[in-house]
Design an enzyme around this catalytic site. Sequence first.
Site, PDB file in Angstrom:
ATOM      1  N   ARG A   1      38.654  54.766   4.466  1.00 12.68           N
ATOM      2  CA  ARG A   1      38.468  55.686   5.588  1.00 12.68           C
ATOM      3  C   ARG A   1      37.167  56.480   5.468  1.00 12.68           C
ATOM      4  O   ARG A   1      36.448  56.656   6.438  1.00 12.68           O
ATOM      5  CB  ARG A   1      39.628  56.683   5.540  1.00 12.68           C
ATOM      6  CG  ARG A   1      40.272  57.003   6.847  1.00 12.68           C
ATOM      7  CD  ARG A   1      41.446  57.908   6.539  1.00 12.68           C
ATOM      8  NE  ARG A   1      42.553  57.111   6.035  1.00 12.68           N
ATOM      9  CZ  ARG A   1      43.660  56.872   6.713  1.00 12.68           C
ATOM     10  NH1 ARG A   1      43.811  57.369   7.905  1.00 12.68           N
ATOM     11  NH2 ARG A   1      44.633  56.140   6.209  1.00 12.68           N
TER      12      ARG A   1
ATOM     13  N   HIS B   1      36.554  49.188   2.873  1.00 10.94           N
ATOM     14  CA  HIS B   1      37.612  49.440   3.864  1.00 10.94           C
ATOM     15  C   HIS B   1      38.075  50.893   3.878  1.00 10.94           C
ATOM     16  O   HIS B   1      38.945  51.254   4.650  1.00 10.94           O
ATOM     17  CB  HIS B   1      38.825  48.570   3.555  1.00 10.94           C
ATOM     18  CG  HIS B   1      39.589  49.063   2.351  1.00 10.94           C
ATOM     19  ND1 HIS B   1      39.114  48.939   1.082  1.00 10.94           N
ATOM     20  CD2 HIS B   1      40.759  49.717   2.250  1.00 10.94           C
ATOM     21  CE1 HIS B   1      39.981  49.468   0.232  1.00 10.94           C
ATOM     22  NE2 HIS B   1      40.975  49.965   0.915  1.00 10.94           N
TER      23      HIS B   1
ATOM     24  N   ASP C   1      48.998  56.171  -4.999  1.00 11.06           N
ATOM     25  CA  ASP C   1      48.614  57.339  -4.209  1.00 11.06           C
ATOM     26  C   ASP C   1      48.788  57.175  -2.706  1.00 11.06           C
ATOM     27  O   ASP C   1      48.171  57.883  -1.927  1.00 11.06           O
ATOM     28  CB  ASP C   1      47.133  57.634  -4.502  1.00 11.06           C
ATOM     29  CG  ASP C   1      46.253  56.411  -4.271  1.00 11.06           C
ATOM     30  OD1 ASP C   1      46.680  55.500  -3.541  1.00 11.06           O
ATOM     31  OD2 ASP C   1      45.137  56.372  -4.823  1.00 11.06           O
TER      32      ASP C   1
ATOM     33  N   HIS D   1      38.095  43.267   5.632  1.00  9.18           N
ATOM     34  CA  HIS D   1      39.389  43.944   5.802  1.00  9.18           C
ATOM     35  C   HIS D   1      39.764  43.930   7.289  1.00  9.18           C
ATOM     36  O   HIS D   1      38.894  44.090   8.140  1.00  9.18           O
ATOM     37  CB  HIS D   1      39.249  45.383   5.284  1.00  9.18           C
ATOM     38  CG  HIS D   1      40.555  46.050   4.994  1.00  9.18           C
ATOM     39  ND1 HIS D   1      41.294  46.660   5.975  1.00  9.18           N
ATOM     40  CD2 HIS D   1      41.253  46.204   3.844  1.00  9.18           C
ATOM     41  CE1 HIS D   1      42.394  47.166   5.427  1.00  9.18           C
ATOM     42  NE2 HIS D   1      42.400  46.900   4.134  1.00  9.18           N
TER      43      HIS D   1
ATOM     44  N   GLU E   1      50.626  54.638 -12.747  1.00  7.33           N
ATOM     45  CA  GLU E   1      49.227  55.023 -12.500  1.00  7.33           C
ATOM     46  C   GLU E   1      49.135  56.510 -12.142  1.00  7.33           C
ATOM     47  O   GLU E   1      48.610  56.916 -11.097  1.00  7.33           O
ATOM     48  CB  GLU E   1      48.598  54.177 -11.391  1.00  7.33           C
ATOM     49  CG  GLU E   1      47.078  54.204 -11.391  1.00  7.33           C
ATOM     50  CD  GLU E   1      46.484  53.368 -10.262  1.00  7.33           C
ATOM     51  OE1 GLU E   1      46.450  53.846  -9.130  1.00  7.33           O
ATOM     52  OE2 GLU E   1      46.066  52.239 -10.537  1.00  7.33           O
TER      53      GLU E   1
ATOM     54  N   GLU F   1      44.922  60.214  -0.150  1.00  9.11           N
ATOM     55  CA  GLU F   1      45.384  59.745  -1.461  1.00  9.11           C
ATOM     56  C   GLU F   1      45.346  60.824  -2.539  1.00  9.11           C
ATOM     57  O   GLU F   1      46.259  60.914  -3.368  1.00  9.11           O
ATOM     58  CB  GLU F   1      44.573  58.516  -1.912  1.00  9.11           C
ATOM     59  CG  GLU F   1      44.875  57.245  -1.131  1.00  9.11           C
ATOM     60  CD  GLU F   1      44.118  57.124   0.183  1.00  9.11           C
ATOM     61  OE1 GLU F   1      43.364  58.068   0.526  1.00  9.11           O
ATOM     62  OE2 GLU F   1      44.280  56.102   0.872  1.00  9.11           O
TER      63      GLU F   1
HETATM   64  N1  UDP Z   1      41.951  42.253  -2.972  1.00  7.05           N
HETATM   65  C1  UDP Z   1      42.499  41.016  -2.605  1.00  7.05           C
HETATM   66  N2  UDP Z   1      41.909  40.316  -1.587  1.00  7.05           N
HETATM   67  C2  UDP Z   1      40.813  40.766  -0.905  1.00  7.05           C
HETATM   68  C3  UDP Z   1      40.263  42.014  -1.287  1.00  7.05           C
HETATM   69  C4  UDP Z   1      40.868  42.739  -2.320  1.00  7.05           C
HETATM   70  O1  UDP Z   1      43.486  40.569  -3.193  1.00  7.05           O
HETATM   71  O2  UDP Z   1      40.349  40.072   0.009  1.00  7.05           O
HETATM   72  C5  UDP Z   1      42.606  43.014  -4.045  1.00  7.05           C
HETATM   73  C6  UDP Z   1      41.713  43.576  -5.120  1.00  7.05           C
HETATM   74  O3  UDP Z   1      41.584  42.684  -6.180  1.00  7.05           O
HETATM   75  C7  UDP Z   1      42.435  44.840  -5.570  1.00  7.05           C
HETATM   76  C8  UDP Z   1      43.200  45.240  -4.351  1.00  7.05           C
HETATM   77  O4  UDP Z   1      43.198  44.148  -3.454  1.00  7.05           O
HETATM   78  O5  UDP Z   1      43.381  44.603  -6.588  1.00  7.05           O
HETATM   79  C9  UDP Z   1      42.495  46.420  -3.772  1.00  7.05           C
HETATM   80  O6  UDP Z   1      43.078  46.767  -2.629  1.00  7.05           O
HETATM   81  P1  UDP Z   1      42.336  47.718  -1.641  1.00  7.05           P
HETATM   82  O7  UDP Z   1      40.865  47.603  -1.854  1.00  7.05           O
HETATM   83  O8  UDP Z   1      42.923  47.418  -0.316  1.00  7.05           O
HETATM   84  O9  UDP Z   1      42.885  49.155  -2.041  1.00  7.05           O
HETATM   85  P2  UDP Z   1      42.463  50.227  -3.134  1.00  7.05           P
HETATM   86  O10 UDP Z   1      42.391  49.572  -4.462  1.00  7.05           O
HETATM   87  O11 UDP Z   1      41.162  50.820  -2.702  1.00  7.05           O
HETATM   88  O12 UDP Z   1      43.566  51.242  -3.075  1.00  7.05           O
END
Ligand code: UDP
Length: 371
Positions: free
Chosen positions: A216, A214, A101, A247, A123, A137
């Site tokens: 927004r 993290h 997204d 983050h 997805e 998103e």
């Molecule tokens: N993640 C990681 N290291 C970290 C924090 C998160 O590898 O320090 C991984 C987590 O396991 C997940 C992904 O990053 O698979 C999530 O990314 P993020 O939270 O940035 O984005 P979202 O999933 O909300 O789109």
Amino acid sequence: MTTSQAKKVIVLFGTRPEAIKLAPVIFELKNNPKFETVVVSSSQHTDLLKPFLQIFDIKVDYDLQVMTDNQTLNSVCAKVLKGLDEIFDKEKPDIILVQGDTTTAFAGAFAGFNRKIAVGHVEAGLRSGNLHSPFPEEANRRLVTQIATFHFAATHKNCKVLKNEGISGKQIFLTGNTVVDSLHFVLKHCSPSEKIADLIEQTKGLKRVLLTTHRRESFGDKMSGNLLQLKEFVAKQTDTCLIFPVHPNPNVKKITNEILAEQERVYLLEPLDYVDFTTLMKEAWLITSDSGGVQEEAPSLGKPLLVLRENTERPEAIESGVAKLVGENSLSEMLNANYKNETWINSVKKMPNPFGDGTAAKQIVEILEEN
Ligand code: UDP
């Protein structure tokens, strides 16, 4: 090795979660002689991407380098569209695969659509129901659905959403989520860094609360409120600790330093590579997070999760019983209630994973081969 009739597939990602979820697909494509695979990164995330690409040994063929200081979503979009047009001219792909997204995913799908290249959406079918949250998103997901050729859905619910929006059943494929594949790979083949192994040793016997935040929508009062409640909880319950890979977004870093720096049993870390992070998830007593991906990973690991959001486009995690939405509830009350009574926390281990069995990438590649 590829055959002369190999289908050429561009796999596009730009952020950490996209790379995590497309890595197993790239792996399957590269190991199949019926495909020629071209990996394109927009580098919408830069430093967060690199360690992950190393773990999976992914070589980027083209890097669009869209990141500049204070860039706008429109400039990301414009750069991806322009960059891909040039790559399309050179590579002449049959398919472009995008994931999820992000603005990168939307721009990649739109670029493919404009050039009559088949678009595969990994997805597909997630919806929060609110066009403005998560922003941008939710809009990106809906827009990609309108122009994709193949819709790879993780759950039955996602398939239903797509059907209800008028997508033909022939274009929808239930595969599970590729994040489960990634998680299985990492847990089987990789070990944590010395730093994380030491941290686990140091916090042995404590109930570890793992935090990521993290988004927004969480910035500002919401995030500071959550951090304050976590700080108070850990200060009060002396057999707990808080581990927070912070983050790099300045909105997160500043507030974190103000509230959580130098607190007893609070460990503020740099963002972790995927092996270290999954290890910490596995070793957590409880996870608190506003992340999307973590909502899929917690059920895959049988870990209880408090979702720091108003709504979720992944209701399956809540319905399975593994996750609870904090929403308008008090985080502090939820933490204390589950500390006093651990019935839910202990029951999560045995709950079924709604996001698949770790064969999503294999299925996606088989479908692309047959269609
Ligand atoms: N993640 C990681 N290291 C970290 C924090 C998160 O590898 O320090 C991984 C987590 O396991 C997940 C992904 O990053 O698979 C999530 O990314 P993020 O939270 O940035 O984005 P979202 O999933 O909300 O789109």
